[in-house]
Design a protein around this motif. Structure first.
Motif, short mmCIF file in Angstrom:
data_model
loop_
_atom_site.label_atom_id
_atom_site.label_comp_id
_atom_site.label_asym_id
_atom_site.label_seq_id
_atom_site.Cartn_x
_atom_site.Cartn_y
_atom_site.Cartn_z
N VAL A 1 0.84 -1.20 0.00
CA VAL A 1 0.00 0.00 0.00
C VAL A 1 0.87 1.25 0.00
O VAL A 1 1.91 1.31 0.67
N THR A 2 0.46 2.24 -0.79
CA THR A 2 1.16 3.52 -0.83
C THR A 2 0.36 4.54 -0.03
O THR A 2 -0.86 4.66 -0.21
N TYR A 3 1.04 5.27 0.83
CA TYR A 3 0.39 6.35 1.58
C TYR A 3 0.97 7.67 1.10
O TYR A 3 2.19 7.86 1.08
N VAL A 4 0.09 8.57 0.70
CA VAL A 4 0.50 9.85 0.12
C VAL A 4 0.00 11.00 0.97
O VAL A 4 -1.19 11.06 1.33
N LEU A 5 0.90 11.91 1.30
CA LEU A 5 0.54 13.16 1.97
C LEU A 5 0.47 14.24 0.91
O LEU A 5 1.46 14.52 0.22
N GLN A 6 -0.70 14.83 0.77
CA GLN A 6 -0.93 15.83 -0.27
C GLN A 6 -0.96 17.23 0.33
O GLN A 6 -1.61 17.47 1.35
N GLN A 7 -0.29 18.13 -0.33
CA GLN A 7 -0.26 19.53 0.10
C GLN A 7 -1.57 20.21 -0.31
O GLN A 7 -1.82 20.48 -1.48
N GLY A 8 -2.44 20.43 0.67
CA GLY A 8 -3.67 21.13 0.38
C GLY A 8 -3.42 22.60 0.10
O GLY A 8 -2.53 23.21 0.68
N ILE A 9 -4.22 23.17 -0.81
CA ILE A 9 -4.10 24.58 -1.17
C ILE A 9 -5.36 25.30 -0.70
O ILE A 9 -6.38 25.33 -1.40
N PRO A 10 -5.34 25.86 0.51
CA PRO A 10 -6.56 26.42 1.09
C PRO A 10 -7.21 27.51 0.24
O PRO A 10 -8.44 27.65 0.25
N GLU A 11 -6.40 28.27 -0.48
CA GLU A 11 -6.96 29.39 -1.25
C GLU A 11 -7.92 28.93 -2.33
O GLU A 11 -8.72 29.71 -2.84
N HIS A 12 -7.86 27.64 -2.70
CA HIS A 12 -8.74 27.09 -3.73
C HIS A 12 -9.89 26.30 -3.13
O HIS A 12 -10.63 25.65 -3.86
N GLY A 13 -10.07 26.36 -1.80
CA GLY A 13 -11.01 25.48 -1.13
C GLY A 13 -12.43 26.01 -1.06
O GLY A 13 -12.72 27.18 -1.34
N LEU A 14 -13.31 25.14 -0.60
CA LEU A 14 -14.73 25.46 -0.45
C LEU A 14 -14.97 26.51 0.61
O LEU A 14 -15.75 27.45 0.42
N GLU A 15 -14.31 26.38 1.77
CA GLU A 15 -14.59 27.23 2.91
C GLU A 15 -13.82 28.53 2.81
O GLU A 15 -12.59 28.56 2.86
N GLU A 16 -14.56 29.64 2.70
CA GLU A 16 -13.90 30.94 2.48
C GLU A 16 -12.97 31.31 3.63
O GLU A 16 -11.88 31.84 3.41
N LYS A 17 -13.38 31.02 4.86
CA LYS A 17 -12.56 31.41 6.01
C LYS A 17 -11.26 30.62 6.08
O LYS A 17 -10.32 31.02 6.78
N LEU A 18 -11.19 29.50 5.35
CA LEU A 18 -9.98 28.67 5.34
C LEU A 18 -8.97 29.16 4.30
O LEU A 18 -7.79 28.81 4.37
#
Length: 260
Positions: free
Chosen positions: A206-223
């Protein structure tokens, strides 16, 4: 049969590492993760005929070796079964990006030999339903959206079942966590996720991947104002996960995918 359709990427080298794929995006998702970058696909209806998507796959066939079903949440829609059948007839490998909330449909794909690889989100420690619910948007959206029907305990149980189904199938399996500063992805949380995978998943490939989230592109505006976790921070978290698992990778916009 109608399909709630979001779009197609005719040729992608990002959605399945090592393969060129045509990626089909579906609308609809039972979760509302605040960092979701595909949030325009979460709701709404854009119905197309099944044959339209078959043609999309057929057009890409000369240039790809696989089809990837993504979204939204592709396992919400029964159309994924005939589409996967069509892809297999064409000689294409089938990959499914899923949040894990539909273990029965995952099992149907496995039983009918219609899938070659699962990419399953592990959004938070699966032994912590409260945190999982927070990261999946259950707290924010449980009253506002009819989509979020399962409670956190049901969500984590479904994800664990989907992982079990994929694990016992002997197919390729990638588990991944998207990291967002001040929401999910500190050292303790990654340790707990990696330890759970190590204990529960029998397939040591099994491969486990940590992905760099980009908050500026996210659903939640306050995030959106949250500072992105830097590559060096993901490297350190990847080393922590490596203490539990053999195959760990990170994905960042700086360097793409890297093996730890």
């Amino acid at each position: 049969m109608k399909v709630n359709y979001a779009g197609t990427v005719p040729l992608s080298t990002l959605d399945w590492t090592g393969k060129s794929a045509v990626t089909i995006f579906f609308r609809g998702c039972p979760l509302r993760c605040p960092y979701c970058q595909n949030y325009p696909y979460l709701e709404g209806v854009s119905l197309v005929e099944l044959d339209f998507l078959k043609e999309q796959i057929k057009i890409s066939k000369p240039f790809v070796s696989a089809v990837v079903f993504s979204g939204g949440e592709p396992l919400m829609q029964e159309a994924i079964i005939p589409l996967a059948e069509f892809a297999k007839i064409l000689g294409l490998a089938v990959g499914v990006h899923t949040n894990g909330c539909y273990p029965e449909r995952a099992a149907e794909l496995v039983e009918r030999k219609l899938v070659d690889k699962f990419f399953i989100d592990v959004k938070a420690p699966l032994d912590d339903p409260e945190l999982y619910g927070k990261v999946a948007g259950w707290v924010e959206y449980k009253e506002a959206s009819i989509a979020v029907k399962k409670n956190p305990e049901e969500i984590t149980a479904a994800v664990a079942k989907t992982i079990e189904t994929a694990d016992t199938s002997g197919l390729e399996l990638e588990l991944r966590t998207t990291l967002i500063r001040d929401l999910i992805g500190n050292e303790r949380e990654i340790s707990r996720i990696a330890a759970w995978i190590s204990e529960q998943v029998k397939n040591k490939e099994v491969t486990y991947v940590l992905q760099q989230g980009i908050p500026e592109h996210g659903l939640e505006e306050k995030l959106r104002k949250n500072r992105v976790l830097e590559r060096e921070e993901l490297l350190e978290l990847g080393r922590i996960a490596k203490g539990f698992l053999e195959k760990v990778r990170i994905r960042t916009r700086e360097e793409g995918e890297e093996i730890i």
